[in-house]
Design a protein around this motif. Structure first.
Motif, PDB file in Angstrom:
ATOM      1  N   ILE A  52       0.842  -1.198   0.000  1.00  0.00           N
ATOM      2  CA  ILE A  52       0.000   0.000   0.000  1.00  0.00           C
ATOM      3  C   ILE A  52       0.878   1.248   0.000  1.00  0.00           C
ATOM      4  O   ILE A  52       1.739   1.421   0.865  1.00  0.00           O
ATOM      5  N   LEU A  53       0.678   2.096  -0.999  1.00  0.00           N
ATOM      6  CA  LEU A  53       1.358   3.390  -1.079  1.00  0.00           C
ATOM      7  C   LEU A  53       0.327   4.443  -0.756  1.00  0.00           C
ATOM      8  O   LEU A  53      -0.783   4.424  -1.293  1.00  0.00           O
ATOM      9  N   GLY A  81       4.408   1.410   1.867  1.00  0.00           N
ATOM     10  CA  GLY A  81       5.553   2.172   1.405  1.00  0.00           C
ATOM     11  C   GLY A  81       5.743   3.379   2.301  1.00  0.00           C
ATOM     12  O   GLY A  81       4.893   3.677   3.146  1.00  0.00           O
ATOM     13  N   ASP A  82       6.864   4.083   2.121  1.00  0.00           N
ATOM     14  CA  ASP A  82       7.070   5.281   2.937  1.00  0.00           C
ATOM     15  C   ASP A  82       6.051   6.344   2.550  1.00  0.00           C
ATOM     16  O   ASP A  82       5.586   6.406   1.413  1.00  0.00           O
ATOM     17  N   LYS A  93      12.704   0.120 -10.013  1.00  0.00           N
ATOM     18  CA  LYS A  93      12.490  -1.336  -9.997  1.00  0.00           C
ATOM     19  C   LYS A  93      13.189  -2.031  -8.830  1.00  0.00           C
ATOM     20  O   LYS A  93      12.912  -3.176  -8.524  1.00  0.00           O
ATOM     21  N   ASP A  94      14.140  -1.326  -8.229  1.00  0.00           N
ATOM     22  CA  ASP A  94      14.903  -1.934  -7.150  1.00  0.00           C
ATOM     23  C   ASP A  94      14.500  -1.368  -5.783  1.00  0.00           C
ATOM     24  O   ASP A  94      15.230  -1.517  -4.811  1.00  0.00           O
ATOM     25  N   SER A  95      13.322  -0.742  -5.728  1.00  0.00           N
ATOM     26  CA  SER A  95      12.927  -0.125  -4.461  1.00  0.00           C
ATOM     27  C   SER A  95      12.646  -1.190  -3.402  1.00  0.00           C
ATOM     28  O   SER A  95      12.311  -2.332  -3.718  1.00  0.00           O
ATOM     29  N   TYR A  96      12.782  -0.764  -2.160  1.00  0.00           N
ATOM     30  CA  TYR A  96      12.499  -1.690  -1.066  1.00  0.00           C
ATOM     31  C   TYR A  96      11.065  -2.200  -1.152  1.00  0.00           C
ATOM     32  O   TYR A  96      10.778  -3.369  -0.899  1.00  0.00           O
ATOM     33  N   PHE A  97      10.179  -1.318  -1.570  1.00  0.00           N
ATOM     34  CA  PHE A  97       8.764  -1.676  -1.693  1.00  0.00           C
ATOM     35  C   PHE A  97       8.575  -2.817  -2.700  1.00  0.00           C
ATOM     36  O   PHE A  97       7.938  -3.832  -2.407  1.00  0.00           O
TER      37      PHE A  97
END
Lengths: 611, 82
Positions: A52-53, A81-82, A93-97
């Protein structure tokens, strides 16, 4: 709030969940989650990662969200997400989310969080500035949509007018005011949904349904947590209902009862003319129920009819009733017979080659609902009572037929839930008798007294189906029988754990001078059919005749509607004496033994005795 | 159930510690799960449970069970029988 739990869950879990929805408190919600997690893993559904963002606090509602998703059913793993990191989270594409492998992604945003300057300063802006700001917002939506390339389903929330601007006259009457901008941004989100780039989480709709009371102004200011706690379950249910079609296959078949479900009244008893389906209440609701069913058909749901009725009666209604929106050809299949409904569902499933888990069953009678859900736990049984409004509302609000796209088959499914459940585990050895035992049936049979005469006359005149002789005696005849000691007049009352059916059966017999007892009438109202009550009434008759030796005589006299009773006297052990013009005459030597069904608790009151 | 028990059960559920670990001396510093999110949950669940509304000045005071009881008492919630 109405909860739709998987029908194959145990009553214990379902009670726990219903209590969480009723009390709407964190403790009860946690209890419900715990009870769901104690179920066998395959009953809980597939693992689903839900990311969830958002632009505001939703973490405080995580248990509520977990519960709403769990009852789909699935095993939700929800993460956030933050704050205000929407683009960073899904375009990198490499986000923690994204590394947490979401299957579903929700983007939940508010204009007042994304662009507070616009919301507060719009009155100081020129038209050109306002147009520019609106285009920037639309650009933000389209960038997200065009750059997003992951496999997970993306759900994008629609915007709502911030409360500051609700009902503000000068904003309502200008182009590129806040209200106008909200609708333009939503328009662009909707157009991407139409192109299947995103799916809509229509929070604008949710808020217009709940109203501003769903917003907690104080908690919004204190902790940016605007969803009022009382509406937490409503909000989380809205999210899970939105996501459900991407988690669970859509149901394909709606199996409907006819009498008192899609029209008011019982065709076999009330006749064609008295059926309620017209512009007057309650006929108007049945009209809407039929229109609702037709609109489901137009979205690709197959409609089948399952009715305890004679086929000829049912055909007659569809052929001759002018107000009926549903036509006979709208049904993919029809079962109008006297078999148990679950047997008919199985036979339709085989005929259409669809699984039982594709069926939704709609019937006004608790008895039928309960029997189908016990016999076929895969079938989704809509919980309704006999009030037609409850039938309409339940059918309108069920999520079983939800789908994102009506024309095309929804091809992309995140996980095929169907293959994950071992259906066989759900199949219990089940017999109709088991079900009847669970019904806690109680029959009370008493010799007719004067007060019961009007009901007896009514039963004689209205009962067409379970009626062996269809003799229409009037009040005077019955009063004469009452005063004649040679007559046995037995009235049967029936009740079960769902309620009281009242006086539903009648038997009239008379002793003549040849030491013969003749059964004049033997009947059962249609709402009492299928429970074995006829055998309780039969048993009471045998007991009433007592120990005198005589010959018991009976006949079956066929009508267009009573074929269900053709074999009744054979099943109680009578011998066929003759057949002529369809009339079957039976006899049996008395005294005889009789067995009453052991699933009915029978009480016989103020019994009759021959001297 | 007494109001004190209701408060303790609710706190235990929100802070995710056994009810026996919570007493009048429990506060934000000695209960690990009592963070800012837990405070939001505590506020909203208490408002639902006792059908009350805290004002903003009261909210910032909700830092220990003792203070929670004090504020609830001011709102007419009875804690005398416990």
């Amino acid at each position: 709030m109405k909860v739709e739990c998987p029908t194959f869950w145990n009553q214990k879990e379902i009670n726990c969940i219903e209590s969480a929805y009723k009390e709407n408190s964190l403790i009860k919600v946690k209890d419900a989650l715990e009870s769901i997690r104690s179920l066998p893993a395959d009953m809980q559904g597939a693992n689903i990662n839900i990311g969830i963002l958002r632009t505001f606090t939703l973490e405080t509602m995580i248990e509520y969200l977990q519960l709403s998703f769990s009852i789909i059913p699935c095993k939700p793993n929800i993460f956030f997400g933050d704050f205000d990191n929407i683009e960073q989270s899904i375009l990198d594409k490499d986000s923690y989310f994204l590394r947490q492998n979401p299957d579903l992604i929700f983007i939940i945003w508010r204009l007042e969080d994304m662009h507070p300057n616009l919301v507060w300063d719009i009155d100081s802006m020129s038209l050109n500035q306002r147009i520019y700001e609106c285009e920037q917002l639309i650009e933000r939506v389209s960038l997200l949509v065009s750059e997003y390339s992951e496999n997970a389903s993306l759900f994008m929330a629609t915007f709502s007018v911030p409360s500051r601007w609700l009902g503000v006259a000068h904003d309502q009457n200008r182009a590129y005011g806040i209200i106008d901008i909200v609708s333009r941004v939503n328009q662009s989100i909707r157009s991407y949904a139409d192109k299947k780039k995103v799916k809509i989480l229509d929070l604008e709709q949710w808020l217009s349904a709940t109203g501003q009371c769903a917003i907690d102004q104080k908690m919004d200011l204190f902790a940016k947590s605007p969803i009022a706690s009382k509406y937490a379950l409503s909000f989380s249910n809205f999210c899970s209902k939105t996501a459900k079609p991407s988690i669970l296959p859509r149901c394909k078949v709606l199996a409907v009862d006819l009498d008192n479900t899609i029209w008011g009244g019982v065709v076999g008893e009330d006749g064609l003319e008295d059926l309620q389906i017209n512009d007057n209440y309650p006929g108007s609701i049945y009209l809407q129920i039929q229109k609702l069913i037709l609109s489901l058909k137009h979205t690709g749901v197959m409609i089948v009819a399952i009715s305890k009725n004679n086929l000829s009666d049912v055909s007659l209604v569809f052929e001759h009733h002018h107000n009926m929106p549903i036509k006979l050809e709208d049904f993919t299949s029809i079962r109008a017979n006297w078999k148990e409904k679950h047997e008919n569902i199985i036979s339709i499933a085989e005929e259409l080659n669809v699984g039982l888990d594709s069926f939704v069953f709609l019937d006004d009678q608790k008895f039928e609902q309960s029997q189908v859900s016990q016999a076929l736990p895969e079938v989704r049984v809509l919980s309704v009572n006999s009030n037609p409004l409850s039938i309409y509302n339940s059918l309108k609000s069920t999520s079983c037929f939800d789908t994102y796209y009506v024309v095309e088959e929804d091809k992309v499914r995140i996980k095929d839930y169907k293959s994950q459940i071992e259906r066989n585990k759900l199949k219990k050895e089940y017999t109709t008798e088991d079900f009847l035992h669970n019904l806690e049936l109680r029959a009370s049979i008493s010799h007719l007294d004067k007060g019961m005469v009007p009901r007896a006359v009514q039963l004689l005149s209205k009962t067409n189906q379970f009626n062996l002789t269809t003799k229409r005696h009037n009040q005077e005849t019955l009063n004469n029988m009452l005063n004649n000691p040679n007559y046995i007049l037995l009235m049967l009352s029936l009740s079960d754990k769902f309620g009281d059916q009242g006086e539903v059966g009648l038997c009239i017999a008379t002793l003549n001078s040849n030491k013969e007892v003749l059964i004049d009438s033997f009947l059962l109202s249609c709402r009492a059919i299928g429970r074995g009550a006829e055998y309780a009434l039969w048993g009471a008759l045998i007991k009433s005749i007592g120990s005198i030796s005589c010959i018991l005589k009976a006949e079956y006299s066929p009508t267009l509607k009573n074929s269900i009773t053709e074999d009744f006297y054979t099943t109680v052990g009578m011998k066929v004496e003759s057949r002529k013009d369809g009339i079957i005459r039976y006899s049996m030597a008395m005294p005889a033994n009789t067995k009453t069904p052991d699933w009915i608790d029978v009480k016989i009151k103020n019994n009759h005795h021959y001297e | 159930m007494s109001n004190l028990n209701i408060l303790i059960n609710l706190s235990s559920s929100i802070f995710e510690v056994p009810a026996s670990d919570i007493d009048i001396k429990s506060n934000q510093d000695n209960i690990k799960g009592w963070d800012s999110l837990a405070t939001i949950k505590l506020i909203t669940e208490l408002e639902k449970e006792f059908n009350i509304q805290f004002d903003i000045m009261e909210i910032v005071e909700l830092t220990s069970i003792d203070k929670v009881i004090g504020i609830l008492k001011n709102k007419g919630i009875n804690f005398n029988d416990s």
